[in-house]
Write a protein that holds these residues in place. Structure first.
Motif, mmCIF file in Angstrom:
data_model
loop_
_atom_site.group_PDB
_atom_site.id
_atom_site.type_symbol
_atom_site.label_atom_id
_atom_site.label_comp_id
_atom_site.label_asym_id
_atom_site.label_seq_id
_atom_site.Cartn_x
_atom_site.Cartn_y
_atom_site.Cartn_z
ATOM 1 N N ALA A 21 0.825 -1.212 0.000
ATOM 2 C CA ALA A 21 0.000 0.000 0.000
ATOM 3 C C ALA A 21 0.860 1.263 0.000
ATOM 4 C CB ALA A 21 -0.934 -0.001 1.216
ATOM 5 N N GLY A 57 2.818 1.656 -3.241
ATOM 6 C CA GLY A 57 1.989 2.110 -4.361
ATOM 7 C C GLY A 57 1.823 3.621 -4.376
ATOM 8 N N VAL A 58 1.593 4.212 -3.214
ATOM 9 C CA VAL A 58 1.463 5.672 -3.146
ATOM 10 C C VAL A 58 2.804 6.343 -3.446
ATOM 11 C CG1 VAL A 58 0.892 7.621 -1.653
ATOM 12 C CG2 VAL A 58 -0.473 5.532 -1.542
ATOM 13 N N GLY A 84 3.047 6.586 -7.031
ATOM 14 C CA GLY A 84 2.154 7.635 -7.525
ATOM 15 C C GLY A 84 2.747 9.018 -7.355
ATOM 16 N N LEU A 85 3.404 9.246 -6.208
ATOM 17 C CA LEU A 85 4.061 10.533 -5.993
ATOM 18 C C LEU A 85 5.240 10.723 -6.938
ATOM 19 C CD1 LEU A 85 4.076 10.631 -2.068
ATOM 20 C CD2 LEU A 85 2.694 12.047 -3.602
ATOM 21 N N ALA A 120 -0.385 11.287 -7.847
ATOM 22 C CA ALA A 120 -1.067 11.183 -6.553
ATOM 23 C C ALA A 120 -1.846 12.459 -6.260
ATOM 24 C CB ALA A 120 -0.052 10.919 -5.447
ATOM 25 N N SER A 121 -2.912 12.319 -5.500
ATOM 26 C CA SER A 121 -3.768 13.447 -5.139
ATOM 27 C C SER A 121 -4.167 13.303 -3.674
ATOM 28 C CB SER A 121 -5.022 13.463 -6.018
ATOM 29 O OG SER A 121 -5.804 12.299 -5.772
ATOM 30 N N GLY A 169 -7.018 12.510 -2.685
ATOM 31 C CA GLY A 169 -7.777 11.259 -2.634
ATOM 32 C C GLY A 169 -6.874 10.055 -2.420
ATOM 33 N N TRP A 170 -5.692 10.065 -3.052
ATOM 34 C CA TRP A 170 -4.735 8.985 -2.835
ATOM 35 C C TRP A 170 -4.310 8.922 -1.371
ATOM 36 C CZ3 TRP A 170 -0.997 6.403 -6.499
ATOM 37 C CH2 TRP A 170 -1.514 6.309 -7.793
ATOM 38 N N LEU A 171 -4.061 10.082 -0.778
ATOM 39 C CA LEU A 171 -3.619 10.108 0.616
ATOM 40 C C LEU A 171 -4.726 9.611 1.548
ATOM 41 C CD1 LEU A 171 -1.687 13.512 0.757
ATOM 42 C CD2 LEU A 171 -0.887 11.251 0.033
ATOM 43 N N ALA A 217 -7.062 7.469 0.656
ATOM 44 C CA ALA A 217 -7.155 6.024 0.416
ATOM 45 C C ALA A 217 -6.063 5.273 1.168
ATOM 46 C CB ALA A 217 -7.065 5.741 -1.081
ATOM 47 N N LEU A 218 -4.856 5.853 1.187
ATOM 48 C CA LEU A 218 -3.773 5.221 1.941
ATOM 49 C C LEU A 218 -4.126 5.167 3.422
ATOM 50 C CD1 LEU A 218 -0.922 4.064 2.163
ATOM 51 C CD2 LEU A 218 -0.055 6.400 2.339
#
Length: 459
Positions: A85, A88-89, A92-93, A98-99, A101-103, A105-106
């Motif tokens: 997890a 994956g972020v 994305g960064l 990443a946004s 929303g990603w943070l 979700a993490l």
């Protein structure tokens, strides 16, 4: 010898994850505030996201933890999922996709995995060292975690400034892999005592030729429909069954909410109100690592023979909340403001470290082994609920009143609540101690002798 080796490996794994988690904890506010332009309210949503799984699934996670035959293997799997997890972020960064929303979700994913890990942590620790030694073992583990976090706080800021936030999250992902490696390297049996007993009983029945027909014997964790829900609720019932546990519950809730709100606002306060540069942002948290080590060492002495862990819990939580008032008081020239803020972040960790070790000792004494996972899960659900409220309230008040004023409101409200609850909590602890020793309690002496009532901190 095998037990000592496995405890050392457990220490290494937990220390590694503590080191890595600091990188993510420091990187996320930086990403949200400086890269994505988040408001205090959005930072509150990111903080709150990690608490939702604990509220929704916490009680069932406790039932599951008490029924898992091999908790170590389950923890290893959860470490691998956590690494995936966070990694994956980080990717994305790195690629700029990443946004906020990603943070969020993490936070949800990590919250889901953490609610299982936290229950299994104590089940596995008790399995390794036994109920009598769990307090010192917890103190040692906690000291290692604070030491690793101290080093992480020193390095996180420069790593983020030089290599970016993606590198910080990648460090966290690697730490989970190291923890999984430590768990898989252990040699002692990872089967809990209650399940070992079940297997021995089953083996005896086979020798006698009295084994039940397939499908009719009682399996660990089996039961009629609805027993899972009732079993989950049993963890909550523990915290309302005795006057001390009820008082302790109230003693925890108000500070947990206030400190969660303060944690949410710490990033905006330091980066936007105090104007701390990103490169030295992590240094404001360094003192917390030193204080955590100190608190863990002090806890071992305070919880020696003849000491009352219940009063230690109350005093530790009270001191932590009082010390947190130093954070919004930070002002003046940058070095002075940063030092004051560091005290407001670090001193609550010292008192909280003492309280956390004492709380484990209280639960190990008061909770039956078969209920340990459910009691810990119930505690997590309670604290997660208050953390959720506190994080959202912190973000809302930060947008409405300003960050500094919001910090004062949160701390002041919690102090008022604890001032009202504290005396009853102390009396109940003394009553329980006297009952265990079969000694009468002089209520007039107990009331006159008062003891620290005041405010607590978060678990």
């Amino acid at each position: 010898m095998s037990v000592r080796r496995d405890v050392n490996l457990y220490w290494c794994g937990q220390t590694a994850t503590a080191f890595g988690s600091v990188f993510t904890a420091i990187a996320l506010p930086v990403v949200a505030l400086t890269d994505l332009g988040a408001t205090a309210g959005q930072v509150g949503l990111i903080s709150a996201a990690s608490t939702v799984p604990g509220i929704v699934l916490g009680l069932l996670a406790g039932v599951l933890a008490d029924r898992i035959v091999r908790p170590r293997r389950a923890m290893m799997l959860l470490d691998l999922l956590s690494a995936a997890a966070v990694g994956g972020v980080a990717l994305g960064l790195r690629h700029g996709v990443a946004s906020i929303g990603w943070l969020m979700a993490l936070g949800l994913v990590q919250g889901f995995l953490a609610v299982l890990l936290s229950s299994l942590y104590f089940v596995h620790l008790r399995q390794l060292v036994g109920a009598e030694a769990i307090g010192p073992a917890r103190a040692r583990l906690q000291a290692g975690q604070f030491g690793a976090a101290l080093v992480g706080r020193i390095l996180a800021g420069p790593v983020i400034a030089l290599f970016g936030s993606a590198a910080a999250l990648g460090t966290d992902a690697a730490s989970y892999l190291l923890s999984a490696l430590a768990l898989v390297s252990m040699r002692s049996s990872d089967r809990t005592e209650k399940h070992q007993g079940t297997e021995e009983q089953r083996g005896t029945e086979e020798q006698r030729g009295t084994e039940s027909r397939p499908g009719t014997e009682e399996q660990p964790g089996s039961g009629k429909r609805g027993e899972g829900v009732r079993g989950a609720a049993a963890g909550l019932q523990f915290f309302v069954g005795h006057p001390f546990h009820r008082a302790l519950l109230l003693f925890l809730v108000a500070p947990a909410a206030a400190l969660a709100g303060a944690t949410t606002l710490t990033g905006p306060f330091l980066l936007r109100t105090v104007h701390v540069p990103v490169g030295v942002y992590g240094l404001a948290f360094v003192l917390a690592g030193v204080m955590g080590l100190t608190g863990s060492a002090v806890a071992g002495r305070l919880l020696g023979p003849g000491r009352d862990a219940r009063l230690t819990v109350l005093a530790g939580f009270a001191g932590a909340l009082l010390a947190s008032a130093l954070l919004p008081a930070a002002a003046g020239p940058l070095p002075v403001a940063v030092f004051c803020a560091a005290l407001g972040i670090g001193l609550p960790v010292l008192f909280g470290a003492v309280a956390n070790v004492a709380l484990v000792s209280v639960l190990a004494t008061d909770v039956e082994e078969s209920m340990m996972g459910r009691a810990m899960a119930a505690l997590q659900v309670i604290t997660s609920s208050t953390v959720l409220v506190g994080a959202l309230a912190g973000g809302f008040l930060g947008d409405l009143l300003g960050v500094r004023t919001a910090l004062w409101v949160l701390t002041g409200t919690a102090l008022l609540v604890i001032g009202a609850v504290g005396p009853a909590a102390v009396r109940a602890a003394r009553d329980l101690r006297a009952a265990e020793a079969d000694e009468p309690v002089d209520d007039e002496v107990a009331e006159a002798d008062g003891t620290p009532t005041g405010p607590p901190a978060a678990v």
